[in-house]
Write a protein that holds these residues in place. Structure first.
Motif, PDB file in Angstrom:
ATOM      1  N   GLY A  88       0.719  -1.195  -0.159  1.00 50.07           N
ATOM      2  CA  GLY A  88       0.192   0.139  -0.159  1.00 50.07           C
ATOM      3  C   GLY A  88       0.755   1.299  -0.179  1.00 50.07           C
ATOM      4  N   ALA A  89       2.070   1.147   0.886  1.00 49.37           N
ATOM      5  CA  ALA A  89       2.791   2.540   0.780  1.00 49.37           C
ATOM      6  C   ALA A  89       3.513   2.586  -0.563  1.00 49.37           C
ATOM      7  CB  ALA A  89       3.696   2.431   2.104  1.00 49.37           C
ATOM      8  N   LEU A  90       4.026   1.437  -1.135  1.00 50.22           N
ATOM      9  CA  LEU A  90       4.566   1.627  -2.350  1.00 50.22           C
ATOM     10  C   LEU A  90       3.765   2.235  -3.386  1.00 50.22           C
ATOM     11  CD1 LEU A  90       7.057   0.927  -4.277  1.00 50.22           C
ATOM     12  CD2 LEU A  90       5.932  -1.442  -4.699  1.00 50.22           C
ATOM     13  N   ILE A  91       2.541   1.496  -3.632  1.00 47.96           N
ATOM     14  CA  ILE A  91       1.593   1.978  -4.648  1.00 47.96           C
ATOM     15  C   ILE A  91       0.887   3.112  -4.456  1.00 47.96           C
ATOM     16  CG2 ILE A  91      -0.646   1.316  -5.816  1.00 47.96           C
ATOM     17  CD1 ILE A  91      -0.028  -1.629  -5.090  1.00 47.96           C
ATOM     18  N   GLY A  92       0.672   3.659  -3.144  1.00 47.92           N
ATOM     19  CA  GLY A  92       0.005   4.991  -2.789  1.00 47.92           C
ATOM     20  C   GLY A  92       1.294   6.215  -3.032  1.00 47.92           C
ATOM     21  N   SER A  93       2.428   5.901  -2.935  1.00 40.34           N
ATOM     22  CA  SER A  93       3.496   6.985  -2.920  1.00 40.34           C
ATOM     23  C   SER A  93       4.226   7.090  -4.578  1.00 40.34           C
ATOM     24  CB  SER A  93       4.560   6.892  -1.722  1.00 40.34           C
ATOM     25  OG  SER A  93       5.208   5.490  -2.172  1.00 40.34           O
ATOM     26  N   LEU A 144      -4.190  -3.685   2.675  1.00 36.85           N
ATOM     27  CA  LEU A 144      -3.854  -3.001   1.561  1.00 36.85           C
ATOM     28  C   LEU A 144      -4.728  -1.667   1.147  1.00 36.85           C
ATOM     29  CD1 LEU A 144      -1.811  -2.694  -1.095  1.00 36.85           C
ATOM     30  CD2 LEU A 144      -3.099  -4.686  -1.874  1.00 36.85           C
ATOM     31  N   LEU A 145      -5.768  -2.057   1.138  1.00 40.76           N
ATOM     32  CA  LEU A 145      -6.643  -0.852   0.407  1.00 40.76           C
ATOM     33  C   LEU A 145      -7.046   0.125   1.514  1.00 40.76           C
ATOM     34  CD1 LEU A 145      -9.871  -3.237  -0.694  1.00 40.76           C
ATOM     35  CD2 LEU A 145      -7.942  -2.074  -1.963  1.00 40.76           C
ATOM     36  N   ALA A 146      -6.681  -0.170   2.919  1.00 37.79           N
ATOM     37  CA  ALA A 146      -6.836   0.863   4.100  1.00 37.79           C
ATOM     38  C   ALA A 146      -5.684   1.866   3.871  1.00 37.79           C
ATOM     39  CB  ALA A 146      -7.025   0.295   5.347  1.00 37.79           C
ATOM     40  N   THR A 147      -4.465   1.068   4.021  1.00 33.28           N
ATOM     41  CA  THR A 147      -3.121   1.947   3.449  1.00 33.28           C
ATOM     42  C   THR A 147      -3.149   2.762   2.298  1.00 33.28           C
ATOM     43  OG1 THR A 147      -1.928   0.040   4.494  1.00 33.28           O
ATOM     44  CG2 THR A 147      -0.764   1.708   3.202  1.00 33.28           C
ATOM     45  N   LEU A 148      -3.869   2.236   1.359  1.00 38.64           N
ATOM     46  CA  LEU A 148      -3.813   3.271   0.151  1.00 38.64           C
ATOM     47  C   LEU A 148      -4.869   4.279   0.339  1.00 38.64           C
ATOM     48  CD1 LEU A 148      -4.193   0.508  -2.890  1.00 38.64           C
ATOM     49  CD2 LEU A 148      -2.474   2.393  -2.567  1.00 38.64           C
ATOM     50  N   HIS A 149      -6.005   4.030   0.958  1.00 34.34           N
ATOM     51  CA  HIS A 149      -7.018   5.037   1.298  1.00 34.34           C
ATOM     52  C   HIS A 149      -6.453   6.036   2.157  1.00 34.34           C
ATOM     53  CE1 HIS A 149     -10.424   6.778   3.628  1.00 34.34           C
ATOM     54  NE2 HIS A 149     -11.153   6.938   2.314  1.00 34.34           N
ATOM     55  N   ASP A 184      -6.756   4.398   9.391  1.00 33.09           N
ATOM     56  CA  ASP A 184      -7.352   3.625   8.180  1.00 33.09           C
ATOM     57  C   ASP A 184      -6.676   2.292   8.323  1.00 33.09           C
ATOM     58  OD1 ASP A 184      -9.320   5.091   6.448  1.00 33.09           O
ATOM     59  OD2 ASP A 184      -7.530   6.415   6.765  1.00 33.09           O
ATOM     60  N   ILE A 185      -5.255   2.251   8.647  1.00 31.96           N
ATOM     61  CA  ILE A 185      -4.587   1.024   8.703  1.00 31.96           C
ATOM     62  C   ILE A 185      -5.126   0.135   9.789  1.00 31.96           C
ATOM     63  CG2 ILE A 185      -2.369  -0.023   8.967  1.00 31.96           C
ATOM     64  CD1 ILE A 185      -1.025   2.334   7.576  1.00 31.96           C
ATOM     65  N   LEU A 186      -5.151   0.724  10.786  1.00 34.73           N
ATOM     66  CA  LEU A 186      -5.482  -0.037  12.234  1.00 34.73           C
ATOM     67  C   LEU A 186      -7.083  -0.752  11.786  1.00 34.73           C
ATOM     68  CD1 LEU A 186      -4.203   2.256  14.934  1.00 34.73           C
ATOM     69  CD2 LEU A 186      -3.465   0.003  14.444  1.00 34.73           C
ATOM     70  N   SER A 187      -7.847   0.102  11.429  1.00 39.15           N
ATOM     71  CA  SER A 187      -9.090  -0.386  10.891  1.00 39.15           C
ATOM     72  C   SER A 187      -9.080  -1.655  10.153  1.00 39.15           C
ATOM     73  CB  SER A 187     -10.079   0.578  10.556  1.00 39.15           C
ATOM     74  OG  SER A 187     -10.525   1.695  11.310  1.00 39.15           O
ATOM     75  N   GLY A 188      -8.188  -1.561   8.976  1.00 37.42           N
ATOM     76  CA  GLY A 188      -8.038  -2.422   8.126  1.00 37.42           C
ATOM     77  C   GLY A 188      -7.604  -3.540   8.670  1.00 37.42           C
ATOM     78  N   MET A 189      -6.356  -3.424   9.627  1.00 38.61           N
ATOM     79  CA  MET A 189      -6.171  -4.502  10.381  1.00 38.61           C
ATOM     80  C   MET A 189      -6.950  -5.398  11.260  1.00 38.61           C
ATOM     81  SD  MET A 189      -2.363  -2.928  11.379  1.00 38.61           S
ATOM     82  CE  MET A 189      -1.760  -4.464  12.398  1.00 38.61           C
ATOM     83  N   ARG A 190      -7.898  -4.637  11.846  1.00 36.02           N
ATOM     84  CA  ARG A 190      -9.053  -5.328  12.646  1.00 36.02           C
ATOM     85  C   ARG A 190      -9.979  -6.364  11.816  1.00 36.02           C
ATOM     86  NH1 ARG A 190     -12.249  -0.867  15.975  1.00 36.02           N
ATOM     87  NH2 ARG A 190     -13.586  -3.169  16.316  1.00 36.02           N
ATOM     88  N   LEU A 191     -10.220  -5.666  10.568  1.00 31.83           N
ATOM     89  CA  LEU A 191     -10.789  -6.563   9.639  1.00 31.83           C
ATOM     90  C   LEU A 191     -10.051  -7.439   9.235  1.00 31.83           C
ATOM     91  CD1 LEU A 191     -13.330  -6.966   7.822  1.00 31.83           C
ATOM     92  CD2 LEU A 191     -12.470  -5.326   6.249  1.00 31.83           C
ATOM     93  N   SER A 192      -9.066  -7.355   8.852  1.00 35.70           N
ATOM     94  CA  SER A 192      -8.151  -8.430   8.405  1.00 35.70           C
ATOM     95  C   SER A 192      -7.759  -9.528   9.625  1.00 35.70           C
ATOM     96  CB  SER A 192      -6.787  -8.045   8.313  1.00 35.70           C
ATOM     97  OG  SER A 192      -5.795  -9.045   8.009  1.00 35.70           O
ATOM     98  N   MET A 193      -7.937  -9.396  10.825  1.00 37.14           N
ATOM     99  CA  MET A 193      -7.810 -10.392  11.693  1.00 37.14           C
ATOM    100  C   MET A 193      -9.203 -11.296  11.450  1.00 37.14           C
ATOM    101  SD  MET A 193      -6.347 -11.626  14.747  1.00 37.14           S
ATOM    102  CE  MET A 193      -5.356 -10.307  15.298  1.00 37.14           C
ATOM    103  N   THR A 194     -10.300 -10.782  11.176  1.00 36.49           N
ATOM    104  CA  THR A 194     -11.309 -11.749  11.368  1.00 36.49           C
ATOM    105  C   THR A 194     -11.256 -12.488   9.860  1.00 36.49           C
ATOM    106  OG1 THR A 194     -12.845  -9.924  12.278  1.00 36.49           O
ATOM    107  CG2 THR A 194     -13.884 -11.496  11.091  1.00 36.49           C
ATOM    108  N   VAL A 195     -10.878 -11.794   8.730  1.00 37.90           N
ATOM    109  CA  VAL A 195     -10.593 -12.837   7.667  1.00 37.90           C
ATOM    110  C   VAL A 195      -9.585 -13.917   7.815  1.00 37.90           C
ATOM    111  CG1 VAL A 195      -9.842 -12.489   5.175  1.00 37.90           C
ATOM    112  CG2 VAL A 195     -11.261 -10.873   6.232  1.00 37.90           C
ATOM    113  N   SER A 196      -8.547 -13.512   8.705  1.00 37.41           N
ATOM    114  CA  SER A 196      -7.499 -14.620   8.845  1.00 37.41           C
ATOM    115  C   SER A 196      -7.975 -15.761   9.759  1.00 37.41           C
ATOM    116  CB  SER A 196      -6.342 -14.155   9.612  1.00 37.41           C
ATOM    117  OG  SER A 196      -6.672 -13.381  10.875  1.00 37.41           O
TER     118      SER A 196
END
Length: 259
Positions: A88-93, A144-149, A184-196
């Motif tokens: 996300g950092a690579l693509i976003g920057s 990834l999407l949260a980092t981009l956002h 945004d990243i922390l919110s994405g990580m919370r959702l990612s934990m559920t998916v994992s």
């Protein structure tokens, strides 16, 4: 009434409401199992489920299965978070990275993890590494999407400041981009934990790897309803506890945002 007292009262009311809803659900479960609405071979009572849960954690294999699932879930989540933030950092920057990598990622992103599992089996075999790879793949996208956002929301003035200070790309990401994207990243990580957790259980069922997924599948095949429900209850408890822990960490890390 002062504002802190009102907030505490509101929190107590919310907690009481949540407990009441949970109690009502358990009461309905007990009534359904006792009245014969559903055959007890398929719907055990809450008491029988609790006995199986306690016995499995105390002296059975359920504790070992739980450890295996937790280890797989957490390791996959850590890998997914690291990959998601880095990509996300690579693509976003980088405009070049967006032009080269983003179309490929948009092609891969809609693929469900379960659809990728046969390919992972062909590459890694029926192994723990296969399940871990699929867990990391499936749970990477929210981060990834949260980092981009988050990087896209960096204020134009901050970008101008970074240019005035002649910050390099890595310095901009580390000092301005990622701190700005942290909510945004922390919110994405919370959702990612559920998916994992979900993908770990599915992978254990398909690849016959030790874990709660395998335990639930074996209990279903042998018509051990109380063991089956004990595994499901344990999965729900793991999901609830992990989300609560990440929510607490998010509040602590983002204290600077509160007035």
């Amino acid at each position: 009434m002062s504002l802190p007292s009102f907030k505490r009262l509101n929190a107590l009311g919310s907690a009481a409401g949540s407990i009441a809803v949970l109690g009502g659900f358990v009461a309905l479960w007990w009534l359904a199992s006792q009245s014969g609405w559903v055959n007890r071979a398929f719907l055990p009572s809450p008491a029988a489920t609790l006995v199986s849960l306690v016995q499995g954690l105390a002296g059975g294999d359920l504790l070992a299965y739980t450890r295996a699932t937790l280890q797989r879930m957490l390791l996959g989540w850590v890998l997914a978070s690291a990959l998601g933030i880095a990509l996300g950092a690579l693509i976003g920057s980088s405009r070049a990275a967006r032009e080269w990598i983003a179309p490929t990622l948009e092609f891969i992103r809609p693929l469900p993890a379960s659809a990728v599992m046969p390919l992972a089996i062909a590459l890694f075999g029926l192994s723990g590494g296969m399940v871990l790879a699929v867990v990391a793949f499936g749970s990477m996208w929210p981060v990834l999407l949260a980092t981009l956002h988050g990087l896209a929301q960096v204020h134009v003035r901050l970008r101008e400041v970074s240019q005035a200070l002649q910050l390099g790309r890595l310095e901009f990401i580390a000092k301005i981009g990622l701190p700005n994207a942290m909510p945004d990243i922390l919110s994405g990580m919370r959702l990612s934990m559920t998916v994992s957790l979900i993908v770990s259980v599915v992978g254990e069922m398909i690849a016959s790897q030790a874990g709660l997924g395998q335990a639930i599948l074996l209990a279903a095949r042998s018509f051990q309803a109380s063991e089956l429900f004990a595994g499901i209850v344990l999965l729900g408890a793991i999901g609830f506890a992990s989300n609560a822990a990440l929510a607490l960490a998010e509040r602590r890390l983002l204290r600077w945002q509160r007035p």
